[in-house]
Structure formats: C-alpha cells, structure tokens
Design a protein around this motif. Structure first.
Motif, PDB file in Angstrom:
ATOM      1  N   ILE A 119      58.355  14.178  45.424  1.00 40.22           N
ATOM      2  CA  ILE A 119      58.907  12.820  44.922  1.00 40.22           C
ATOM      3  C   ILE A 119      58.313  11.698  45.733  1.00 40.22           C
ATOM      4  O   ILE A 119      58.952  10.652  45.604  1.00 40.22           O
ATOM      5  N   HIS A 120      57.708  11.850  46.657  1.00 37.02           N
ATOM      6  CA  HIS A 120      57.288  10.775  47.521  1.00 37.02           C
ATOM      7  C   HIS A 120      55.984  11.213  48.408  1.00 37.02           C
ATOM      8  O   HIS A 120      55.685  12.433  48.801  1.00 37.02           O
ATOM      9  N   PRO A 121      54.949  10.133  48.458  1.00 39.64           N
ATOM     10  CA  PRO A 121      53.708  10.632  49.077  1.00 39.64           C
ATOM     11  C   PRO A 121      53.868  11.303  50.413  1.00 39.64           C
ATOM     12  O   PRO A 121      53.010  12.029  50.809  1.00 39.64           O
ATOM     13  N   LYS A 122      54.948  10.873  51.221  1.00 40.72           N
ATOM     14  CA  LYS A 122      55.169  11.632  52.529  1.00 40.72           C
ATOM     15  C   LYS A 122      55.129  13.037  52.402  1.00 40.72           C
ATOM     16  O   LYS A 122      54.863  13.815  53.537  1.00 40.72           O
ATOM     17  N   GLN A 123      55.648  13.631  51.482  1.00 38.25           N
ATOM     18  CA  GLN A 123      55.933  14.860  51.284  1.00 38.25           C
ATOM     19  C   GLN A 123      54.693  15.667  51.040  1.00 38.25           C
ATOM     20  O   GLN A 123      54.430  17.149  51.253  1.00 38.25           O
ATOM     21  N   VAL A 124      53.452  15.172  50.574  1.00 42.95           N
ATOM     22  CA  VAL A 124      52.478  15.675  49.991  1.00 42.95           C
ATOM     23  C   VAL A 124      51.655  16.699  51.017  1.00 42.95           C
ATOM     24  O   VAL A 124      51.250  17.773  50.793  1.00 42.95           O
ATOM     25  N   ALA A 125      51.271  16.049  52.205  1.00 47.75           N
ATOM     26  CA  ALA A 125      50.401  16.674  53.131  1.00 47.75           C
ATOM     27  C   ALA A 125      51.138  18.087  53.634  1.00 47.75           C
ATOM     28  O   ALA A 125      50.664  19.281  53.753  1.00 47.75           O
ATOM     29  N   MET A 126      52.627  17.993  53.963  1.00 52.00           N
ATOM     30  CA  MET A 126      53.299  19.218  54.254  1.00 52.00           C
ATOM     31  C   MET A 126      53.325  20.339  53.022  1.00 52.00           C
ATOM     32  O   MET A 126      53.413  21.527  53.344  1.00 52.00           O
ATOM     33  N   VAL A 127      53.473  19.750  51.805  1.00 51.43           N
ATOM     34  CA  VAL A 127      53.584  20.592  50.669  1.00 51.43           C
ATOM     35  C   VAL A 127      51.982  21.407  50.642  1.00 51.43           C
ATOM     36  O   VAL A 127      52.082  22.720  50.557  1.00 51.43           O
ATOM     37  N   ASN A 128      51.056  20.781  50.557  1.00 52.78           N
ATOM     38  CA  ASN A 128      49.717  21.112  50.612  1.00 52.78           C
ATOM     39  C   ASN A 128      49.470  22.245  51.642  1.00 52.78           C
ATOM     40  O   ASN A 128      48.756  23.385  51.618  1.00 52.78           O
ATOM     41  N   GLN A 129      49.784  21.757  53.059  1.00 48.30           N
ATOM     42  CA  GLN A 129      49.686  22.687  54.145  1.00 48.30           C
ATOM     43  C   GLN A 129      50.627  23.945  54.135  1.00 48.30           C
ATOM     44  O   GLN A 129      50.072  25.211  54.395  1.00 48.30           O
ATOM     45  N   GLY A 130      51.853  23.786  53.166  1.00 45.82           N
ATOM     46  CA  GLY A 130      52.619  24.963  53.102  1.00 45.82           C
ATOM     47  C   GLY A 130      51.897  26.044  52.109  1.00 45.82           C
ATOM     48  O   GLY A 130      52.357  27.466  52.221  1.00 45.82           O
ATOM     49  N   PHE A 131      51.227  25.601  51.082  1.00 45.18           N
ATOM     50  CA  PHE A 131      50.611  26.208  50.298  1.00 45.18           C
ATOM     51  C   PHE A 131      49.151  26.858  50.608  1.00 45.18           C
ATOM     52  O   PHE A 131      48.277  27.223  49.486  1.00 45.18           O
ATOM     53  N   SER A 132      48.736  26.370  51.783  1.00 41.13           N
ATOM     54  CA  SER A 132      47.327  26.836  52.270  1.00 41.13           C
ATOM     55  C   SER A 132      47.320  27.773  53.202  1.00 41.13           C
ATOM     56  O   SER A 132      48.203  27.895  54.186  1.00 41.13           O
ATOM     57  N   PRO A 133      46.413  28.801  53.297  1.00 42.66           N
ATOM     58  CA  PRO A 133      46.229  29.630  54.327  1.00 42.66           C
ATOM     59  C   PRO A 133      46.184  29.033  55.625  1.00 42.66           C
ATOM     60  O   PRO A 133      45.458  28.030  55.867  1.00 42.66           O
ATOM     61  N   THR A 134      46.775  29.604  56.511  1.00 40.22           N
ATOM     62  CA  THR A 134      46.660  29.264  58.119  1.00 40.22           C
ATOM     63  C   THR A 134      45.272  29.800  58.650  1.00 40.22           C
ATOM     64  O   THR A 134      44.644  30.551  58.080  1.00 40.22           O
ATOM     65  N   PRO A 135      44.983  29.170  59.798  1.00 45.23           N
ATOM     66  CA  PRO A 135      43.579  29.595  60.528  1.00 45.23           C
ATOM     67  C   PRO A 135      43.667  31.126  60.714  1.00 45.23           C
ATOM     68  O   PRO A 135      42.675  31.868  60.585  1.00 45.23           O
ATOM     69  N   ALA A 136      44.708  31.601  61.218  1.00 42.41           N
ATOM     70  CA  ALA A 136      45.044  32.814  61.483  1.00 42.41           C
ATOM     71  C   ALA A 136      44.911  33.941  60.322  1.00 42.41           C
ATOM     72  O   ALA A 136      44.363  35.013  60.496  1.00 42.41           O
ATOM     73  N   GLN A 137      45.453  33.271  59.219  1.00 35.40           N
ATOM     74  CA  GLN A 137      45.481  34.317  58.101  1.00 35.40           C
ATOM     75  C   GLN A 137      43.877  34.178  57.530  1.00 35.40           C
ATOM     76  O   GLN A 137      43.349  35.472  56.929  1.00 35.40           O
ATOM     77  N   VAL A 138      43.406  33.242  57.563  1.00 35.12           N
ATOM     78  CA  VAL A 138      41.817  32.886  57.350  1.00 35.12           C
ATOM     79  C   VAL A 138      40.810  34.038  57.983  1.00 35.12           C
ATOM     80  O   VAL A 138      39.861  34.651  57.627  1.00 35.12           O
ATOM     81  N   ASP A 139      41.245  33.924  59.406  1.00 42.36           N
ATOM     82  CA  ASP A 139      40.429  34.806  60.485  1.00 42.36           C
ATOM     83  C   ASP A 139      40.720  36.452  60.108  1.00 42.36           C
ATOM     84  O   ASP A 139      39.795  37.308  60.004  1.00 42.36           O
ATOM     85  N   TRP A 140      42.031  36.890  59.491  1.00 45.53           N
ATOM     86  CA  TRP A 140      42.390  38.183  59.461  1.00 45.53           C
ATOM     87  C   TRP A 140      41.520  38.412  57.898  1.00 45.53           C
ATOM     88  O   TRP A 140      41.080  39.465  57.829  1.00 45.53           O
TER      89      TRP A 140
END
Length: 274
Positions: A212-233
């Motif tokens: 509902i606000h542009p401030k939320q977008v980056a955190m939502v994208n991050q939450g639904f993206s693999p972490t570096p540790a997951q990518v490495d695994w």
C-alpha cells in the motif's frame, strides 16, 4: 502477469500524478485502483485518469506489470471499468469481492487477453476457492485479509488466518495456477515487520504480497527472494546431483534426492529475477 511478480503496489486511480512514480518504485506490478482507494464521487474521474495515462504509456521490455482493480460486479461502475481494462497495456484485472466463478467466466469471455486476479476477501469467496481458482483466465488468487477479517469478525492477522491462507495455497496448486498473493501489511515505517510478514507468507506457500506504500516494496521483494545462503546451497545441490549422475548424494550432511533438486532449481530461478 509473469510468475516473477513478488510485489503488487496499489495506486489510487484518481491520483494520476503518482502513476509514473509508482512505476519507478521497484514494484513488480502496479495496481491502478478504481475501487476502495477512490471516493464514491470520484469514480468516473479516476477511470478517466487511468485511461488517459494508459493512452500515453509507452511499454518497453522493462517496467512493472500493469494491473487494474475494478469495482465489484454488482456496482454501477463495473462495466465501464472493464472497458478500460481492454487497453493493450493492461496485463491483469483484479476483481474485488470475488465469490462467483460465473462472474469471472463472463469477464474472461470479454477480456480473454487479460489475466484475472480474483481478490478473495469474504467467507463466501473462501467457501468457493476451488471453483474460483479453476475459472478460466484466473492466474493467481489474492487474499484480501483486512476485509476478510471484518467479514468474519476475526481479530489478528497471524495464526488467526493460517487456515484460510493454507486453503488458498492448496487451491492454487490443485488448479495449476501461480502461488497466491498475500494481503497488505498495515505497517509502513517498520521495515523489519514488513519483511517478516513477507517471509511468513513465503513460508506458507504464497508467491507475492500486496503493498500500500512504495516504502514497503523493497522489503516485500526481499522477503520473496532467495537469500545468498539459499542460492549457495542450491548451487551446491545442483553440482552434487550432476556429479553423482542423478544418484542420491549428501550435501551438508543431508540426503539429496529428486524433490530436493527440484527445490534447488526453483530457488535458482527465483534468484535470476533479482
């Protein structure tokens, strides 16, 4: 709407000055809202602003997907809202108060090119989830958590909605459509809370979240993206599987078989979109 969509940002339809800014927010999709965000006496104005903006829009390869949240089928604005959605720049249509698969079938017949995003936000909608998910043109379900809580007089957005969220994930998988979209986080200036909400939705099987606000977008994208540790695994799993010729093998002391390899492949596909 591509399956890489993780964040869908609402933009009030009567505030045309925000449309271009929303496209630069980093959201994977912007939802031009003709429904709840628009006062009753400005519905026609909002529709006109959206139509004008679409007419001048130059679509390239980059840029967010464009969706429109129309007014519900039983409102006087619905038919004219559908006409705006026929514009070739519109990728998806979000239908509020989705309860009747027949309504979705009728929209799909009128707009066969546009992906349908049924917004399920009532008890009646949840009761017919399987039929709604299987309706023609439906690409993914969207959970309208705030309206749903009001409809059932539920207090809380966590454990209180677990059963309904899981039903939505299951219905989507059975229907063979994309993972559903979770509802909004009401927090705007609490990045940790927003990311936590996104991570929780992801763990439950959701694939995206409303913003509902542009401030939320980056955190939502991050939450639904693999972490570096997951990518490495995931890379190490794929490499180990290839080296073993597909035979069972251990990675980090845990057995790797076909389901684990499929999970690793999905993680790497998710990492490519970042």
């Amino acid at each position: 709407m591509a399956s890489t969509v993780r964040s869908l940002l609402f933009v009030p339809g009567h505030q045309g000055a925000r449309f271009d800014k929303a496209c630069q927010s980093g959201a994977d999709s912007i939802v031009l809202d003709l429904e709840d965000a628009v006062p009753l006496d400005r519905k026609d104005e909002a529709r006109a602003q959206v139509a004008q903006w679409l007419a001048g829009l130059t679509r390239g390869v980059a840029g967010p997907q464009i969706a429109i949240r129309v007014n519900a089928a039983d409102t006087p604005w619905h038919a004219e809202d559908l006409a705006v959605c026929a514009h070739p720049a519109v990728d998806a249509l979000m239908l509020p108060k989705s309860e009747d698969p027949a309504v979705l079938r009728a929209i799909a017949a009128k707009l066969p090119r546009v992906a349908l995003l049924p917004l399920v936000e009532t008890a009646r909608g949840v009761a017919r989830l399987e039929e709604i998910a299987a309706a023609p043109g439906v690409q993914r379900l969207v959970f309208g958590t705030i309206d749903f809580q009001a409809d059932l007089d539920i207090e809380g957005d966590g454990l209180e909605l677990l059963y309904f969220r899981s039903r939505m994930v299951l219905a989507s998988r059975v229907a063979g459509i994309q993972p559903p979209v979770d509802g909004v986080s009401t927090s705007i200036d609490d990045p940790a809370r927003i990311e936590a909400d996104a991570l929780q939705a992801r763990r439950l099987g959701f694939g995206a979240k409303l913003c509902i606000h542009p401030k939320q977008v980056a955190m939502v994208n991050q939450g639904f993206s693999p972490t570096p540790a997951q990518v490495d695994w995931a890379r190490r799993v794929i490499e180990a599987d290839a080296a073993s010729g597909g035979a069972p093998v251990a990675v980090d002391g845990k057995m790797v078989d076909r389901p684990v390899v499929l999970k690793a492949e999905a993680l790497l596909r998710g990492a490519e979109r970042r």
